[in-house]
Design a protein around this motif. Structure first.
Motif, PDB file in Angstrom:
ATOM      1  N   LYS B 127       0.823  -1.198   0.000  1.00  0.00           N
ATOM      2  CA  LYS B 127       0.000   0.000   0.000  1.00  0.00           C
ATOM      3  C   LYS B 127       0.860   1.251   0.000  1.00  0.00           C
ATOM      4  N   TRP B 128       2.135   1.079   0.347  1.00  0.00           N
ATOM      5  CA  TRP B 128       3.067   2.214   0.483  1.00  0.00           C
ATOM      6  C   TRP B 128       4.439   1.716   0.092  1.00  0.00           C
ATOM      7  N   VAL B 129       5.115   2.455  -0.796  1.00  0.00           N
ATOM      8  CA  VAL B 129       6.472   2.084  -1.229  1.00  0.00           C
ATOM      9  C   VAL B 129       7.324   3.342  -1.223  1.00  0.00           C
ATOM     10  N   ARG B 130       8.492   3.258  -0.648  1.00  0.00           N
ATOM     11  CA  ARG B 130       9.425   4.374  -0.777  1.00  0.00           C
ATOM     12  C   ARG B 130      10.852   3.853  -0.833  1.00  0.00           C
ATOM     13  N   ARG B 131      11.641   4.508  -1.680  1.00  0.00           N
ATOM     14  CA  ARG B 131      13.076   4.258  -1.745  1.00  0.00           C
ATOM     15  C   ARG B 131      13.754   5.461  -1.121  1.00  0.00           C
ATOM     16  N   THR B 132      14.511   5.258  -0.084  1.00  0.00           N
ATOM     17  CA  THR B 132      15.199   6.351   0.592  1.00  0.00           C
ATOM     18  C   THR B 132      16.449   6.713  -0.205  1.00  0.00           C
ATOM     19  N   GLU B 133      16.551   7.982  -0.561  1.00  0.00           N
ATOM     20  CA  GLU B 133      17.655   8.408  -1.432  1.00  0.00           C
ATOM     21  C   GLU B 133      18.750   9.137  -0.663  1.00  0.00           C
TER      22      GLU B 133
END
Lengths: 520, 520
Positions: B127-133
């Motif tokens: 439901k939620w996806v993030r790639r930390t940059e």
């Protein structure tokens, strides 16, 4: 024109495209494809108990048969289970027609429990993805999938084509078998090859990096002649999909896996000439170290995708030079408590003619290339995409592709546990696969990686064992549980005697070779 | 403010968010997270030999603990192996923080062998996806992942939040732990509940369909009171993630799996009132049959996501009505050659107080609900997303979440083979899980599906056995190979005696219960 449903049109088109093996794990939405396979009996069904076995087997089959197998997977979760080995097939450039059944077109909007975005998932591992929406297109889409799977792109000879087939497309009448579109072979860029020839004939230091289809006898012969004639350094990519080697074939070292030795191996080259290989890069990033392995000031040149380019280059620079080939030689038979090094010697001593070796021995594999360098000619299949769990499935598919050849599956205990279900298919199909597990009770590769990333203090290394040690795996029991005869070897003598017996008897065998860990 | 790297910021934030268990299968790119876990010792590492075990265990843990566990997976292929059980977690609405390591941010463009589109893959189950940059964002992104995992959406109490952590984000200094954002609970829409109350108090035929968080004692009590007071039919969704049941709790039938019986069960309803359940749909599409199960002219009403809505409805329509609860009762102990029906009776006779039952027995499970209806109070966990291979991992995670409770894992032979590696984790962690394999030597569910899709003629049904029969699996050997004590039961007496012993002894056990196939 005969009347048929979409499933029959798919199968008829697969058949006309020369695809006669399906590695399957179907469910309800694939039942009309199953019915068609049962009715027409033109497709060999190789049932797999887990989709990662099916996709890895299709990879192994494609590498050896040099034509696609198909898979048959059940919706998004089935594809999900198969993704890791499709990732390896993608990196290998293996021709593979990946068939995923889906809910009926009209069922999608109801978002039933098994519904998910199959195409998004498929695109992460496929060069070509299509969902057939109309029964009239089922044959045409299949034909295009076959062509896409067989079409070279960049340095890769083929790839994964994923065809998503909704169940109503399969069960509806109105299917049409379709002809397979012609597949263009990559052409040799003569001017570029001639330009590279001049560089090789100049005075600057050159390294010829071979890979892909050039890892077979003809490519390696050309490469060796070029190296002999020009003094170029000869090296192979780290993980060729299929490497033909042994006595009578030019030997070639492979680029090392760890970053620093790999960079050291390339140091000093002024020109790197790619012959079927990609530009080499570090497998992983490490703090403070560059990702590239190309030395400063080095130029990279590419012979292109056509395997014939290397032969043309050899004509240009080495017309009168013979290749250097490996002499027939076998290591002496070792004795005493087994180690990975001794196991390599046993394999080198006993490797049969025309063997297909699948290598996922990870840290235990470092003595294998030397120990088998002068063995009778064989093919060596590697982990192309770094995704572990490929070995036993690839060995399974290779055995289906090459019924007359002994397949030797060299496994690590850690990697074996990802797709162990392959043993069941080997037993059911009575495939001639001998699996040797280098069982060191650990994810030994992580020992080396912990040191390389520099993340651990002394005391923490000890506490990190909860991530590394994987004790208590009895592969004899595990193999027996799937119908594969198995034994345990704790000495070199035991390994030799069990390996001899396994190679002499038909059908699958497994040897649980207990070895101490090796840090990579 | 203490100086820390990104990995430490992630771990500190997980800890402050109450996440203290990680189901892991890490590799090189996750080594700084591993180092941080080793150094801080605030996280329990539960190593899994396959990522599908890790994700399924996190699902089981989240269902029972009602807070997220984390996973630790290695790049795209590691996530790929975990997708199928994340699909089930998504459908269960299980709070789960799915951590996937990636190559360093600057390494991506080199497209190293393990590189792939992790986020695209993750979005299919998250439901939620993030790639930390940036390392500075590592804590904040972790905090938001935790909040997202715990936030209700629609009828689901939470879900899968996938955080992709490049290795350089983890190893770089400059991490900051972050506070967890407040999570809003869904509010009761009082007007809507009052409107529905009027419908229930009217004369038209109503069916109350419960699911989700209402499948526990309080929700079922309210539902039973409403049904008693208004005459509404009471039914549960097909596959509740967690169903509290047994003596003293209101009993409820579940919607059948096959389409036609499911539609028949809903026939005649003029109003269907959803209480934590989704609008029911056919699990699969079948030729000529509608996907919807809702009778013509029936209206569907939704009490919304707040579990309190059902209690409010009970206040409005059943203030003075008591619930009907299940009486304590056990089936008689059967004897003789084992069948799935007798196995259900043995389980019903012996099911211990406070058991957690994980049900992936597939076709063998049809007698289980009745046989266990009057057993001591227990939780029953189901396959929410239809993706098989969930049972043994979910049982593993449930046992980690509930160390004082006996966990009973009811498996089919076919589904057991997807994620059998869970047994190793059960042995390593000495979890109190008793696995019963209903071993009928086949994918028996496909027998029924072949008939339902109408794809096979008589002769073809016989030839279709190559897709259905899966003989030769010896689960005693397989369990022993991973360190789990095991026995085989061919009679009801043998099953009873082995089950008694398994329940009496600590640690994992497995019983290979040989039964004839049942066509679903």
């Amino acid at each position: 024109m005969s009347r048929m449903n979409g499933a029959r049109a798919v199968l008829k088109t697969l058949s006309s495209g020369g695809i006669d093996v399906c590695f399957s794990n179907p469910g309800t939405s694939e039942m009309h494809l199953v019915a068609g396979m049962v009715a027409t009996a033109e497709m060999r069904n190789v049932l797999c108990l887990f989709e990662g076995v099916a996709t890895g087997a299709a990879d192994g089959y494609g590498r050896m048969a040099r034509k696609p197998a198909s898979t048959l997977l059940h919706l998004g979760p089935g594809l999900g289970n198969g993704l890791a080995n499709l990732h390896n097939a993608r990196r290998a450039g293996t021709p593979l027609v990946n068939i995923v059944g889906d809910h009926a077109t009209y069922h999608g909007p109801f978002d039933a429990p098994l519904n998910s975005d199959i195409e998004a998932m498929a695109r992460t591992v496929s060069k070509w993805v299509r969902r057939t929406e109309q029964v009239a297109d089922a044959g045409r889409d299949t034909a295009e999938a076959i062509a896409a799977a067989r079409t070279a792109v960049g340095h890769l000879p083929g790839g994964v084509a994923t065809l998503v087939l909704p169940s109503d497309v399969c069960w509806s009448e109105g299917g049409l078998a379709a002809p397979i579109p012609a597949v263009a072979s990559p052409a040799v860029d003569g001017h570029e090859v001639e330009r590279i020839a001049k560089i090789l004939l100049g005075s600057e230091r050159c390294l010829l990096l071979v890979g892909g289809d050039n890892m077979r006898r003809s490519g390696l012969t050309a490469a060796s002649r070029i190296a002999e004639a020009t003094g170029a350094d000869l090296l192979a990519e780290k993980s060729p999909a299929r490497h033909e080697r042994g006595a009578g074939i030019p030997p070639v070292d492979r680029l090392p896996y760890p970053r620093d030795p790999a960079a050291a191996r390339l140091a000093g080259a002024r020109h790197i000439i790619l012959a079927g290989a990609r530009t080499p890069v570090a497998f992983f990033a490490y703090p403070g170290k560059p990702s590239t392995l190309i030395p400063d000031g080095c130029e990279v040149h590419d012979l292109g995708a056509a395997p014939e380019a290397l032969g043309y280059l050899a004509e240009l620079v080495a017309a009168r030079t013979s290749p250097v080939t490996a002499d027939p030689r076998r290591p002496g038979m070792p004795s005493g408590a087994l180690t990975a090094e001794k196991a390599a010697a046993v394999l080198g001593a006993l490797l049969p003619e025309a063997a297909v070796v699948v290598d996922e021995a990870i840290t235990s594999d470092q003595w294998l290339p030397e120990a088998t360098a002068g063995a009778p000619v064989h093919d060596w299949l590697n982990i192309t995409g770094g995704s572990i769990g490929m070995g036993m499935p690839v060995a399974t598919g290779a055995a289906v592709a090459c019924p007359g050849r002994p397949v030797i599956s060299l496994e690590a205990d850690g990697s074996a546990m990802y797709t162990l279900q392959a043993l069941w298919t080997q037993a059911r199909e009575q495939l001639d696969v001998t699996t040797v597990i280098f069982n060191n009770g650990s994810y030994a590769i992580l020992d080396g990686e912990m040191q390389r990333v520099g993340a651990f203090s002394g005391a923490e290394v000890d506490r990190s064992r909860s991530f590394i040690d994987i004790p208590g795996l009895d592969f004899v029991s595990l193999a027996n549980g799937m119908g594969v005869p198995a034994g345990r070897a704790r000495t070199a003598e035991e390994l030799a005697s069990q390996l001899r017996r396994a190679l002499a008897e038909p059908g699958p065998h497994l040897i649980d070779a207990v070895v101490p860990p090796v840090t990579s």
